[in-house]
Design a protein around this motif. Structure first.
Motif, short mmCIF file in Angstrom:
data_model
loop_
_atom_site.label_atom_id
_atom_site.label_comp_id
_atom_site.label_asym_id
_atom_site.label_seq_id
_atom_site.Cartn_x
_atom_site.Cartn_y
_atom_site.Cartn_z
N SER A 166 -25.98 -43.88 59.82
CA SER A 166 -27.59 -43.86 59.90
C SER A 166 -27.28 -43.77 61.91
O SER A 166 -26.73 -43.63 62.43
CB SER A 166 -28.37 -44.99 59.74
OG SER A 166 -28.09 -45.90 60.49
N TYR A 167 -29.16 -43.11 62.39
CA TYR A 167 -29.18 -43.16 63.82
C TYR A 167 -29.03 -44.13 63.80
O TYR A 167 -28.59 -44.67 65.50
CB TYR A 167 -30.32 -42.52 63.43
CG TYR A 167 -30.40 -40.94 63.72
CD1 TYR A 167 -30.11 -40.06 64.66
CD2 TYR A 167 -30.37 -40.45 62.62
CE1 TYR A 167 -30.15 -38.96 65.05
CE2 TYR A 167 -30.60 -39.59 62.26
CZ TYR A 167 -30.56 -38.12 63.61
OH TYR A 167 -31.16 -37.06 63.54
N ASP A 168 -29.33 -46.06 63.85
CA ASP A 168 -29.35 -47.23 63.86
C ASP A 168 -27.77 -47.29 64.33
O ASP A 168 -27.72 -47.40 65.64
CB ASP A 168 -30.04 -47.57 63.12
CG ASP A 168 -31.84 -48.10 63.35
OD1 ASP A 168 -32.14 -47.24 63.74
OD2 ASP A 168 -31.74 -48.50 61.82
N GLU A 169 -26.58 -47.12 63.21
CA GLU A 169 -25.35 -47.83 62.85
C GLU A 169 -24.68 -46.87 64.56
O GLU A 169 -24.21 -47.17 64.88
CB GLU A 169 -24.84 -47.27 61.72
CG GLU A 169 -25.37 -47.61 60.84
CD GLU A 169 -24.83 -47.96 59.65
OE1 GLU A 169 -23.95 -48.55 58.70
OE2 GLU A 169 -24.54 -46.66 59.76
N ILE A 170 -25.29 -45.60 64.30
CA ILE A 170 -24.41 -44.83 65.60
C ILE A 170 -25.45 -45.00 66.96
O ILE A 170 -24.53 -45.53 68.36
CB ILE A 170 -25.21 -43.14 65.28
CG1 ILE A 170 -24.10 -42.64 64.00
CG2 ILE A 170 -24.06 -42.74 66.69
CD1 ILE A 170 -25.01 -41.18 64.16
N ALA A 171 -26.39 -45.04 67.01
CA ALA A 171 -26.42 -46.33 68.13
C ALA A 171 -25.85 -47.34 68.92
O ALA A 171 -25.65 -47.84 70.14
CB ALA A 171 -28.03 -46.32 68.65
N VAL A 172 -25.84 -48.43 68.05
CA VAL A 172 -24.96 -49.05 67.97
C VAL A 172 -23.68 -48.79 68.59
O VAL A 172 -23.17 -50.17 70.05
CB VAL A 172 -24.56 -50.42 66.53
CG1 VAL A 172 -23.80 -52.05 66.62
CG2 VAL A 172 -26.37 -50.89 66.18
N LEU A 173 -23.11 -48.31 68.14
CA LEU A 173 -21.58 -48.01 68.23
C LEU A 173 -20.93 -47.28 69.38
O LEU A 173 -19.98 -47.60 69.89
CB LEU A 173 -21.12 -47.15 66.60
CG LEU A 173 -20.53 -47.91 65.71
CD1 LEU A 173 -20.23 -46.58 64.53
CD2 LEU A 173 -19.35 -48.67 65.89
N MET A 174 -22.31 -46.21 69.77
CA MET A 174 -22.20 -45.84 70.71
C MET A 174 -22.65 -46.34 72.43
O MET A 174 -23.22 -46.11 73.14
CB MET A 174 -22.56 -43.77 70.82
CG MET A 174 -22.13 -43.66 69.32
SD MET A 174 -23.07 -42.03 69.96
CE MET A 174 -21.96 -41.65 71.19
#
Length: 208
Positions: A166-174
């Motif tokens: 998800s966009y939220d997960e990607i934001a955390v990872l990046m």
């Protein structure tokens, strides 16, 4: 500057992680089984050499096992593991530049064998050679377009389209705001679409 979003759902891996911290090796093996394919798929997108992927994945899990006593659960376990995998793959790429382990000719021979087998299977399903060739051209164009992206765009589009995060997960990872994630994915899709337009005859504004 606003803080990047954090995943608030409980980490389903927490019980296993606690068991690992208490010395339960079997619990860590369960984590390896759960995430090995995802980690190998991620590394494969970075390294692009199937022979090296298992070794880098193994090194990733070894590093994770050694570091897990320091894991405090401030992010999901996979987020933490993902970062270790990316750093391990990057180190491997640097080492490869210093001492290449696989020649281009060897890779080409392996790729030719894989392509021949895949085409034979596709043709057995009734597809014409022209359709198979067109499909291969599109796939090659997409791969080339992804490889040509800057690292941040490539990482964002891979996490979204390949990993399905998800966009939220990607934001955390990046470690960036969700708006930045959306912008990177939009720009990546635009760049890929630009490469595909000559093949698909798409209109300006259509995106992959």
């Amino acid at each position: 500057m606003s803080e990047p979003p954090r995943m608030t759902a409980p980490d389903a891996d927490a019980p296993l992680i606690e068991r690992v911290k208490l010395g339960d090796v079997k619990a860590f093996e369960m984590l390896v089984v759960k995430y090995q394919r995802r980690i190998e798929r991620l590394i494969g997108r970075m390294v692009r050499d199937v022979d090296l992927v298992p070794d880098i994945a193994q090194e990733t899990f070894i590093r994770a096992y050694r570091a897990i006593p320091q894991f405090r659960g401030e992010s999901a376990f996979y987020t933490w593991l993902y970062r270790i995998a990316v750093n391990t793959a990057k180190k491997a790429l640097v080492d490869l530049k210093r001492d290449p382990l696989v020649t281009e000719s060897a890779r080409a021979m392996r790729d030719d064998d894989d392509e021949t087998s895949r085409v034979e299977n596709e043709l057995s399903d009734g597809e014409t050679p022209e359709a198979v060739l067109a499909s291969k051209q599109v796939a090659a164009a997409v791969n080339a377009a992804i490889e040509a992206l800057s690292e941040d765009l490539r990482q964002a589009i891979t996490l979204r389209e390949i990993e399905g995060l998800s966009y939220d997960e990607i934001a955390v990872l990046m470690n960036c705001p969700i708006g930045t994630v959306r912008s990177r994915i939009f720009r990546a899709r635009e760049a890929i679409a630009l490469r595909l337009r000559p093949l698909l005859d798409t209109r300006a504004g259509d995106r992959w």
